[in-house]
Design a protein around this motif. Sequence first.
Motif, mmCIF file in Angstrom:
data_model
loop_
_atom_site.group_PDB
_atom_site.id
_atom_site.type_symbol
_atom_site.label_atom_id
_atom_site.label_comp_id
_atom_site.label_asym_id
_atom_site.label_seq_id
_atom_site.Cartn_x
_atom_site.Cartn_y
_atom_site.Cartn_z
ATOM 1 N N LEU A 187 0.863 -1.187 0.000
ATOM 2 C CA LEU A 187 0.000 0.000 0.000
ATOM 3 C C LEU A 187 0.899 1.237 0.000
ATOM 4 C CD1 LEU A 187 -2.425 -1.193 2.851
ATOM 5 C CD2 LEU A 187 -2.906 -1.244 0.400
ATOM 6 N N GLY A 188 1.202 1.730 -1.179
ATOM 7 C CA GLY A 188 1.996 2.959 -1.274
ATOM 8 C C GLY A 188 3.481 2.739 -1.441
ATOM 9 N N ALA A 189 4.181 3.874 -1.617
ATOM 10 C CA ALA A 189 5.595 3.858 -1.997
ATOM 11 C C ALA A 189 6.524 3.329 -0.905
ATOM 12 C CB ALA A 189 6.016 5.271 -2.394
ATOM 13 N N SER A 190 6.238 3.619 0.353
ATOM 14 C CA SER A 190 7.143 3.152 1.418
ATOM 15 C C SER A 190 7.094 1.626 1.531
ATOM 16 C CB SER A 190 6.768 3.771 2.767
ATOM 17 O OG SER A 190 6.916 5.158 2.721
ATOM 18 N N ALA A 191 5.880 1.078 1.440
ATOM 19 C CA ALA A 191 5.749 -0.383 1.489
ATOM 20 C C ALA A 191 6.455 -1.012 0.292
ATOM 21 C CB ALA A 191 4.270 -0.770 1.495
ATOM 22 N N ALA A 192 6.276 -0.402 -0.884
ATOM 23 C CA ALA A 192 6.915 -0.944 -2.094
ATOM 24 C C ALA A 192 8.431 -0.864 -1.981
ATOM 25 C CB ALA A 192 6.418 -0.187 -3.319
ATOM 26 N N ARG A 193 8.916 0.238 -1.422
ATOM 27 C CA ARG A 193 10.382 0.405 -1.239
ATOM 28 C C ARG A 193 10.923 -0.733 -0.354
ATOM 29 N NH1 ARG A 193 15.575 2.894 -1.472
ATOM 30 N NH2 ARG A 193 16.490 1.376 -0.106
ATOM 31 N N SER A 194 10.193 -1.028 0.704
ATOM 32 C CA SER A 194 10.636 -2.084 1.615
ATOM 33 C C SER A 194 10.618 -3.448 0.919
ATOM 34 C CB SER A 194 9.726 -2.109 2.842
ATOM 35 O OG SER A 194 10.097 -3.153 3.698
ATOM 36 N N LEU A 195 9.518 -3.730 0.229
ATOM 37 C CA LEU A 195 9.353 -5.070 -0.346
ATOM 38 C C LEU A 195 10.261 -5.303 -1.555
ATOM 39 C CD1 LEU A 195 5.490 -5.185 0.005
ATOM 40 C CD2 LEU A 195 7.079 -6.762 1.127
ATOM 41 N N PHE A 196 10.439 -4.273 -2.389
ATOM 42 C CA PHE A 196 11.252 -4.441 -3.602
ATOM 43 C C PHE A 196 12.722 -4.077 -3.362
ATOM 44 C CE2 PHE A 196 6.965 -4.187 -5.257
ATOM 45 C CZ PHE A 196 6.954 -5.154 -6.237
ATOM 46 N N GLY A 197 13.000 -3.423 -2.221
ATOM 47 C CA GLY A 197 14.380 -3.058 -1.909
ATOM 48 C C GLY A 197 14.882 -1.895 -2.746
ATOM 49 N N ARG A 198 13.987 -1.164 -3.369
ATOM 50 C CA ARG A 198 14.371 -0.008 -4.177
ATOM 51 C C ARG A 198 13.132 0.888 -4.339
ATOM 52 N NH1 ARG A 198 12.080 -1.388 -9.291
ATOM 53 N NH2 ARG A 198 11.614 -3.590 -9.264
ATOM 54 N N ALA A 199 13.401 2.138 -4.740
ATOM 55 C CA ALA A 199 12.271 3.052 -4.966
ATOM 56 C C ALA A 199 11.536 2.615 -6.230
ATOM 57 C CB ALA A 199 12.792 4.473 -5.119
ATOM 58 N N VAL A 200 10.208 2.544 -6.169
ATOM 59 C CA VAL A 200 9.441 2.156 -7.356
ATOM 60 C C VAL A 200 8.341 3.194 -7.613
ATOM 61 C CG1 VAL A 200 9.817 -0.315 -6.983
ATOM 62 C CG2 VAL A 200 7.727 0.729 -6.146
ATOM 63 N N THR A 201 7.906 3.288 -8.855
ATOM 64 C CA THR A 201 6.803 4.188 -9.204
ATOM 65 C C THR A 201 5.517 3.370 -9.182
ATOM 66 O OG1 THR A 201 8.354 5.294 -10.656
ATOM 67 C CG2 THR A 201 6.050 5.886 -10.931
ATOM 68 N N ILE A 202 4.631 3.759 -8.301
ATOM 69 C CA ILE A 202 3.392 2.985 -8.106
ATOM 70 C C ILE A 202 2.641 2.809 -9.430
ATOM 71 C CG2 ILE A 202 1.146 2.943 -6.904
ATOM 72 C CD1 ILE A 202 3.473 2.727 -4.974
ATOM 73 N N THR A 203 2.502 3.920 -10.191
ATOM 74 C CA THR A 203 1.696 3.850 -11.419
ATOM 75 C C THR A 203 2.290 2.869 -12.430
ATOM 76 O OG1 THR A 203 2.843 5.861 -12.053
ATOM 77 C CG2 THR A 203 0.575 6.106 -11.308
ATOM 78 N N LYS A 204 3.614 2.669 -12.369
ATOM 79 C CA LYS A 204 4.240 1.749 -13.335
ATOM 80 C C LYS A 204 3.961 0.284 -12.977
ATOM 81 C CE LYS A 204 8.051 4.334 -15.261
ATOM 82 N NZ LYS A 204 9.416 4.707 -14.950
ATOM 83 N N LEU A 205 3.913 0.001 -11.692
ATOM 84 C CA LEU A 205 3.772 -1.404 -11.262
ATOM 85 C C LEU A 205 2.330 -1.804 -10.961
ATOM 86 C CD1 LEU A 205 6.794 -1.984 -8.867
ATOM 87 C CD2 LEU A 205 6.707 -2.088 -11.336
#
Length: 216
Positions: free
Chosen positions: A144-162
């Motif tokens: 849910l959101g960029a911080s969670a994605a950063r943690s799970l993917f280990g890098r900054a991700v763009t929500i709209t892209k994924l």
Amino acid sequence: MARAPKVPPDDDVAGSPIRTLAELAKAEAECTRCPLYKDATQAVPGEGRTSARLMLVGEKPGDKEDLAGKPFVGPAGAMLDRALDDADIPRDTVFVTNAVKHFKFEQRGKRRLHKRPNAYEIDRCKWWLDHERTIVRPAAIVALGASAARSLFGRAVTITKLRAQEQRLADGTPAFVTIHPSYLLRIQDKDDKAHEYRQFVADLRSAAKWLGQQAA
Ligand code: URA
């Protein structure tokens, strides 16, 4: 109260003696892995059954969560609950947690204003999220959101892209990325809000549908 088991100094979750959510909560309560523990009331562990097939990961506890010691019990939690309901996902069937376990805020008079955790805080706290993932072993995870994605993917991700496509985490766990429910609380325009809300529900539904297909 029994003391929390000692955890290894390195980030080797596989070698950790923590085996249960209760042991994990005790260890998290003693966490000093980043400075956020100093000002927060308490660590907020994830909540849900160890048998949950779906894990939802938020950013960090807010003011209400910090006081209650439970995730998503404030305004963002109410929005999440409504969306889960509309997506036909009973909240008690999912494991709900956060990328960061302590509230981060700035004191302004009597108010505690939310602050976004930085990459260092997210990465330090990943240790606890990794424990939750090891104990619960969800079939799929929703960021849910960029911080969670950063943690799970280990890098900054763009929500709209994924967004809206099934992703895989480094260990192969299927993951879905969507917005954080607090984003919906900030949208002023009624139509935009309704549109974004529908998208959010559709994202949650996709994850649930994917799970249903795996179980069939
Ligand atoms: N926002 C989050 O990311 N998590 C919570 O638990 C509450 C608000």
